[in-house]
Design a protein around this motif. Sequence first.
Motif, PDB file in Angstrom:
ATOM      1  N   VAL A 152      10.132   5.233   3.132  1.00  0.00           N
ATOM      2  CA  VAL A 152       9.861   6.005   1.915  1.00  0.00           C
ATOM      3  C   VAL A 152       8.381   5.984   1.521  1.00  0.00           C
ATOM      4  CG1 VAL A 152      12.197   5.616   1.055  1.00  0.00           C
ATOM      5  CG2 VAL A 152      10.361   4.050   0.371  1.00  0.00           C
ATOM      6  N   ALA A 153       7.499   5.611   2.442  1.00  0.00           N
ATOM      7  CA  ALA A 153       6.071   5.521   2.126  1.00  0.00           C
ATOM      8  C   ALA A 153       5.493   6.816   1.528  1.00  0.00           C
ATOM      9  CB  ALA A 153       5.279   5.117   3.375  1.00  0.00           C
ATOM     10  N   PRO A 154       5.828   8.009   2.045  1.00  0.00           N
ATOM     11  CA  PRO A 154       5.289   9.233   1.426  1.00  0.00           C
ATOM     12  C   PRO A 154       5.716   9.390  -0.032  1.00  0.00           C
ATOM     13  CG  PRO A 154       6.101   9.690   3.630  1.00  0.00           C
ATOM     14  CD  PRO A 154       6.562   8.313   3.286  1.00  0.00           C
ATOM     15  N   PHE A 155       6.957   9.009  -0.353  1.00  0.00           N
ATOM     16  CA  PHE A 155       7.426   9.092  -1.734  1.00  0.00           C
ATOM     17  C   PHE A 155       6.664   8.110  -2.619  1.00  0.00           C
ATOM     18  CE2 PHE A 155      11.028  10.666   0.720  1.00  0.00           C
ATOM     19  CZ  PHE A 155      11.356  11.820   0.013  1.00  0.00           C
ATOM     20  N   ASP A 156       6.337   6.928  -2.075  1.00  0.00           N
ATOM     21  CA  ASP A 156       5.563   5.951  -2.835  1.00  0.00           C
ATOM     22  C   ASP A 156       4.187   6.503  -3.184  1.00  0.00           C
ATOM     23  OD1 ASP A 156       7.104   3.711  -3.375  1.00  0.00           O
ATOM     24  OD2 ASP A 156       6.824   2.873  -1.384  1.00  0.00           O
ATOM     25  N   ARG A 157       3.562   7.161  -2.231  1.00  0.00           N
ATOM     26  CA  ARG A 157       2.204   7.698  -2.468  1.00  0.00           C
ATOM     27  C   ARG A 157       2.213   8.744  -3.579  1.00  0.00           C
ATOM     28  NH1 ARG A 157      -2.613  10.310  -0.102  1.00  0.00           N
ATOM     29  NH2 ARG A 157      -4.012   9.908  -1.856  1.00  0.00           N
ATOM     30  N   ILE A 158       3.121   9.709  -3.494  1.00  0.00           N
ATOM     31  CA  ILE A 158       3.130  10.766  -4.509  1.00  0.00           C
ATOM     32  C   ILE A 158       3.582  10.212  -5.850  1.00  0.00           C
ATOM     33  CG2 ILE A 158       5.478  11.566  -3.993  1.00  0.00           C
ATOM     34  CD1 ILE A 158       2.453  13.729  -5.009  1.00  0.00           C
ATOM     35  N   LYS A 159       4.441   9.197  -5.853  1.00  0.00           N
ATOM     36  CA  LYS A 159       4.879   8.592  -7.118  1.00  0.00           C
ATOM     37  C   LYS A 159       3.695   7.961  -7.846  1.00  0.00           C
ATOM     38  CE  LYS A 159       6.477   4.510  -7.799  1.00  0.00           C
ATOM     39  NZ  LYS A 159       7.208   3.226  -7.929  1.00  0.00           N
ATOM     40  N   ILE A 160       2.841   7.250  -7.107  1.00  0.00           N
ATOM     41  CA  ILE A 160       1.673   6.624  -7.714  1.00  0.00           C
ATOM     42  C   ILE A 160       0.723   7.677  -8.278  1.00  0.00           C
ATOM     43  CG2 ILE A 160      -0.440   5.338  -7.173  1.00  0.00           C
ATOM     44  CD1 ILE A 160       1.252   3.645  -5.240  1.00  0.00           C
ATOM     45  N   GLN A 168       0.846  -2.172   2.126  1.00  0.00           N
ATOM     46  CA  GLN A 168       2.213  -2.251   1.609  1.00  0.00           C
ATOM     47  C   GLN A 168       3.098  -3.062   2.542  1.00  0.00           C
ATOM     48  OE1 GLN A 168       3.894  -2.178  -0.932  1.00  0.00           O
ATOM     49  NE2 GLN A 168       5.090  -0.327  -1.210  1.00  0.00           N
ATOM     50  N   VAL A 169       2.969  -2.828   3.838  1.00  0.00           N
ATOM     51  CA  VAL A 169       3.743  -3.598   4.818  1.00  0.00           C
ATOM     52  C   VAL A 169       3.338  -5.068   4.784  1.00  0.00           C
ATOM     53  CG1 VAL A 169       4.108  -3.962   7.291  1.00  0.00           C
ATOM     54  CG2 VAL A 169       4.266  -1.660   6.334  1.00  0.00           C
ATOM     55  N   MET A 170       2.021  -5.326   4.642  1.00  0.00           N
ATOM     56  CA  MET A 170       1.549  -6.706   4.541  1.00  0.00           C
ATOM     57  C   MET A 170       2.146  -7.404   3.326  1.00  0.00           C
ATOM     58  SD  MET A 170      -2.457  -6.096   5.504  1.00  0.00           S
ATOM     59  CE  MET A 170      -2.928  -7.734   4.956  1.00  0.00           C
ATOM     60  N   ARG A 171       2.329  -6.636   2.241  1.00  0.00           N
ATOM     61  CA  ARG A 171       2.909  -7.206   1.022  1.00  0.00           C
ATOM     62  C   ARG A 171       4.423  -7.304   1.106  1.00  0.00           C
ATOM     63  NH1 ARG A 171       5.452  -5.819  -3.866  1.00  0.00           N
ATOM     64  NH2 ARG A 171       5.849  -3.720  -3.100  1.00  0.00           N
ATOM     65  N   ILE A 172       5.046  -6.253   1.611  1.00  0.00           N
ATOM     66  CA  ILE A 172       6.495  -6.143   1.497  1.00  0.00           C
ATOM     67  C   ILE A 172       7.227  -7.048   2.482  1.00  0.00           C
ATOM     68  CG2 ILE A 172       7.037  -4.297   3.144  1.00  0.00           C
ATOM     69  CD1 ILE A 172       8.266  -4.636  -0.510  1.00  0.00           C
ATOM     70  N   THR A 204      -1.273  -4.561  -6.161  1.00  0.00           N
ATOM     71  CA  THR A 204      -2.392  -3.936  -6.871  1.00  0.00           C
ATOM     72  C   THR A 204      -3.343  -3.240  -5.896  1.00  0.00           C
ATOM     73  OG1 THR A 204      -2.299  -5.615  -8.619  1.00  0.00           O
ATOM     74  CG2 THR A 204      -4.351  -4.365  -8.411  1.00  0.00           C
ATOM     75  N   ILE A 205      -3.680  -3.911  -4.804  1.00  0.00           N
ATOM     76  CA  ILE A 205      -4.586  -3.327  -3.808  1.00  0.00           C
ATOM     77  C   ILE A 205      -3.961  -2.092  -3.177  1.00  0.00           C
ATOM     78  CG2 ILE A 205      -5.777  -3.744  -1.620  1.00  0.00           C
ATOM     79  CD1 ILE A 205      -5.700  -6.775  -2.469  1.00  0.00           C
ATOM     80  N   ARG A 206      -2.680  -2.184  -2.836  1.00  0.00           N
ATOM     81  CA  ARG A 206      -1.993  -1.037  -2.243  1.00  0.00           C
ATOM     82  C   ARG A 206      -2.014   0.165  -3.180  1.00  0.00           C
ATOM     83  NH1 ARG A 206       3.117   1.892  -3.071  1.00  0.00           N
ATOM     84  NH2 ARG A 206       3.600   0.071  -4.316  1.00  0.00           N
ATOM     85  N   ALA A 207      -1.795  -0.071  -4.483  1.00  0.00           N
ATOM     86  CA  ALA A 207      -1.809   1.019  -5.452  1.00  0.00           C
ATOM     87  C   ALA A 207      -3.193   1.652  -5.535  1.00  0.00           C
ATOM     88  CB  ALA A 207      -1.379   0.501  -6.827  1.00  0.00           C
ATOM     89  N   GLN A 217      -2.845  -1.172 -13.407  1.00  0.00           N
ATOM     90  CA  GLN A 217      -3.437  -1.471 -12.102  1.00  0.00           C
ATOM     91  C   GLN A 217      -4.570  -0.511 -11.760  1.00  0.00           C
ATOM     92  OE1 GLN A 217       0.004  -1.306  -9.513  1.00  0.00           O
ATOM     93  NE2 GLN A 217       0.085  -3.530  -9.332  1.00  0.00           N
ATOM     94  N   LEU A 218      -4.408   0.757 -12.151  1.00  0.00           N
ATOM     95  CA  LEU A 218      -5.358   1.802 -11.763  1.00  0.00           C
ATOM     96  C   LEU A 218      -6.362   2.134 -12.862  1.00  0.00           C
ATOM     97  CD1 LEU A 218      -2.704   4.146 -10.094  1.00  0.00           C
ATOM     98  CD2 LEU A 218      -4.185   2.492  -8.959  1.00  0.00           C
ATOM     99  N   ALA A 219      -6.294   1.429 -13.977  1.00  0.00           N
ATOM    100  CA  ALA A 219      -7.098   1.782 -15.148  1.00  0.00           C
ATOM    101  C   ALA A 219      -8.600   1.790 -14.877  1.00  0.00           C
ATOM    102  CB  ALA A 219      -6.791   0.814 -16.293  1.00  0.00           C
TER     103      ALA A 219
END
Length: 315
Positions: free
Chosen positions: A32-40, A77-81, A131-134, A246-248
């Motif tokens: 679901v990586a593409p969905f994660d990107r557009i969600k952010i 994300q993979v490194m985190r997840i 946070t870094i992934r976002a 996170q993105l502020a």
Amino acid sequence: MTRPEKKIENYEVIMKTLTAGGVAAVCSKTAVAPFDRIKILLQAQHEHYKHLGAFSGFREIVQRENFLALYKGNLVQVMRIMPYGAIQFTAYEQYKQHLEVSFEQSSLINGFLAGAAAGITAAAITYPLDTIRARLAFQVTNSNTLYSGIKHAVVRMLKEEGGLRALYRGFWSNMLGMIPYAGFSFYTFEKVKYLNMKYAPHYFCSEHKTNGLILNIPGKLLCGGAAGAVANTFSYPLDVTKRRMQLAMMNPATHKYASGMLSTLRLIYTENGIVKGLYRGMSINFLRAVPLQAVAFATYEMMKQTLGLDTGMKL
């Protein structure tokens, strides 16, 4: 069984559970990586995407950048997840086991408590990588590219945004959101699993070699998808709050979201309301959350059975 032998057996079970959880997490997040990107991009209202919806956003990413941009931030994300999933599923099994020994509540209530505790444990350990992934996923090529990669993002955040505090911005919002998210996720999965085994075993179950019932693949996906839908409905506003924090610091116009969880939550509600603020991006979130949890729980269950950790349930 002697005490040393029991310790070895427990160690083997924990290692197998860590493996099953890590594999499940990587498979589900990559799916679901593409969905994660557009969600952010939608949650934080990126200037190029805030006027778009889910599917028009996908088209814009491919046209503006390229197809691989849908997976931007997925490496971190993979490194985190992987450790996140390994820790979460293992902690869940351990917490649930201890709760069942210590308390007399139903196993489903214990499942909620164990799930919430496991989610908090895993999120607390792996939060800086989230946070870094976002940050990396929020960047758009030839637009607001601030970081060249993971290392550059870490160094710049530490130097320019107040040290370790920058990596943990939005932490408490994430911890509070994790209680309903992980709690309801595991609770719903166990509940729907039990109902399927009790009332619809011919459709969603098969028999294990030990004569116990196990979920078949459609059953695993159904239970996991239900878990994702319920958990995300309850926890989504706090996820939006976390992302804004996170993105502020990536844009001067959004620095106001870095002041604190409650003030950020209030700002989002005041400026954008509930539907377009606290639940902004919810449609894309459901499109990712349901298959995310479906794949995660299905893979975890299959890995448990492959590794000999699940011998089925006898009703």
